[in-house]
Design a protein around this motif. Structure first.
Motif, PDB file in Angstrom:
ATOM      1  N   UNK A   3     -13.330  -0.948 -13.379  1.00  0.00           N
ATOM      2  CA  UNK A   3     -12.264  -1.649 -14.067  1.00  0.00           C
ATOM      3  C   UNK A   3     -11.740  -2.800 -13.238  1.00  0.00           C
ATOM      4  N   UNK A   4     -10.835  -3.536 -13.855  1.00  0.00           N
ATOM      5  CA  UNK A   4     -10.297  -4.732 -13.231  1.00  0.00           C
ATOM      6  C   UNK A   4      -8.848  -4.902 -13.665  1.00  0.00           C
ATOM      7  N   UNK A   5      -8.020  -5.377 -12.755  1.00  0.00           N
ATOM      8  CA  UNK A   5      -6.647  -5.732 -13.089  1.00  0.00           C
ATOM      9  C   UNK A   5      -6.483  -7.215 -12.789  1.00  0.00           C
ATOM     10  N   UNK A   6      -5.964  -7.924 -13.753  1.00  0.00           N
ATOM     11  CA  UNK A   6      -5.830  -9.364 -13.675  1.00  0.00           C
ATOM     12  C   UNK A   6      -4.425  -9.707 -13.177  1.00  0.00           C
ATOM     13  N   UNK A   9      -0.185  -7.762  -8.273  1.00  0.00           N
ATOM     14  CA  UNK A   9       0.675  -8.096  -7.131  1.00  0.00           C
ATOM     15  C   UNK A   9       0.130  -7.488  -5.834  1.00  0.00           C
ATOM     16  N   UNK A  10       0.239  -8.214  -4.747  1.00  0.00           N
ATOM     17  CA  UNK A  10      -0.293  -7.769  -3.450  1.00  0.00           C
ATOM     18  C   UNK A  10       0.181  -6.378  -3.036  1.00  0.00           C
ATOM     19  N   UNK A  11       1.476  -6.027  -3.194  1.00  0.00           N
ATOM     20  CA  UNK A  11       1.902  -4.683  -2.759  1.00  0.00           C
ATOM     21  C   UNK A  11       1.235  -3.544  -3.530  1.00  0.00           C
ATOM     22  N   UNK A  12       0.670  -3.808  -4.694  1.00  0.00           N
ATOM     23  CA  UNK A  12       0.018  -2.760  -5.482  1.00  0.00           C
ATOM     24  C   UNK A  12      -1.396  -2.483  -5.008  1.00  0.00           C
ATOM     25  N   UNK A  13      -2.022  -3.434  -4.353  1.00  0.00           N
ATOM     26  CA  UNK A  13      -3.448  -3.330  -4.037  1.00  0.00           C
ATOM     27  C   UNK A  13      -3.826  -2.025  -3.314  1.00  0.00           C
ATOM     28  N   UNK A  14      -3.049  -1.586  -2.316  1.00  0.00           N
ATOM     29  CA  UNK A  14      -3.427  -0.319  -1.663  1.00  0.00           C
ATOM     30  C   UNK A  14      -3.277   0.899  -2.583  1.00  0.00           C
ATOM     31  N   UNK A  15      -2.567   0.747  -3.699  1.00  0.00           N
ATOM     32  CA  UNK A  15      -2.313   1.861  -4.608  1.00  0.00           C
ATOM     33  C   UNK A  15      -3.283   1.899  -5.785  1.00  0.00           C
ATOM     34  N   UNK A  16      -4.176   0.917  -5.870  1.00  0.00           N
ATOM     35  CA  UNK A  16      -5.146   0.895  -6.967  1.00  0.00           C
ATOM     36  C   UNK A  16      -6.106   2.067  -6.844  1.00  0.00           C
ATOM     37  N   UNK A 134      -3.872   4.209 -12.947  1.00  0.00           N
ATOM     38  CA  UNK A 134      -4.046   5.473 -12.226  1.00  0.00           C
ATOM     39  C   UNK A 134      -4.258   6.629 -13.212  1.00  0.00           C
ATOM     40  N   UNK A 135      -3.515   6.632 -14.310  1.00  0.00           N
ATOM     41  CA  UNK A 135      -3.701   7.694 -15.315  1.00  0.00           C
ATOM     42  C   UNK A 135      -5.096   7.648 -15.925  1.00  0.00           C
ATOM     43  N   UNK A 136      -5.586   6.456 -16.188  1.00  0.00           N
ATOM     44  CA  UNK A 136      -6.869   6.310 -16.864  1.00  0.00           C
ATOM     45  C   UNK A 136      -8.065   6.439 -15.925  1.00  0.00           C
TER      46      UNK A 136
END
Length: 147
Positions: A3-6, A9-16, A134-136
């Protein structure tokens, strides 16, 4: 990549979740047909075109986005009771799955609620695209929001 997120935000990247690409270049969206595409609010504004299996999109922008994205399934997120993924509480955030959601692996997420941990990197309402990913994507044998 699953998958991909367009415009993540930078702070989310470690949580992907594993298998999710954080894309900033529009060419990334057209490389292939993505099994899962998540759009942030900013991403909906800058989106040109894409093709995906499951589209995770802000509910209030879904109609406009669907003019530019081909998707088999649309999962909306937001604070409206019509959104598939919402919050049932803002003071002590709880993610609410309003209807059965398909997963790219062929499974489903049943309607239910998930309390969120303390110390979120942003207000829960802003994190809905990340929480939806995260859910998906994450195995649901444990809490998909344990960072």
């Amino acid at each position: 990549m699953e998958g991909i997120i367009w415009h993540c935000p930078d702070p989310w990247r470690p949580l992907l979740p594993p298998g999710i690409l954080a894309a900033e270049d529009a060419r990334d969206l057209t490389l292939r047909r993505w099994p899962l595409l998540a759009l942030t609010g900013r991403g909906t504004e800058l989106l040109d075109r894409a093709d995906c299996g499951i589209l995770l999109v802000p509910g209030e922008r879904a109609e406009t986005v669907l003019a530019r994205v081909r998707a088999e399934t649309v999962v909306t997120y937001g604070l409206s009771h019509r959104d598939s993924l919402t919050l049932s509480s803002l003071s002590e955030p709880v993610v609410c799955v309003q209807r059965v959601l398909p997963r790219p692996d062929g499974g489903t997420v049943e309607p239910q609620e998930f309390p969120l941990p303390a110390g979120l990197p942003a207000p829960a309402a802003e994190l809905l695209p990340l929480l939806g990913l995260r859910l998906l994507q994450m195995p649901l044998t444990g809490n998909p929001f344990s960072w």
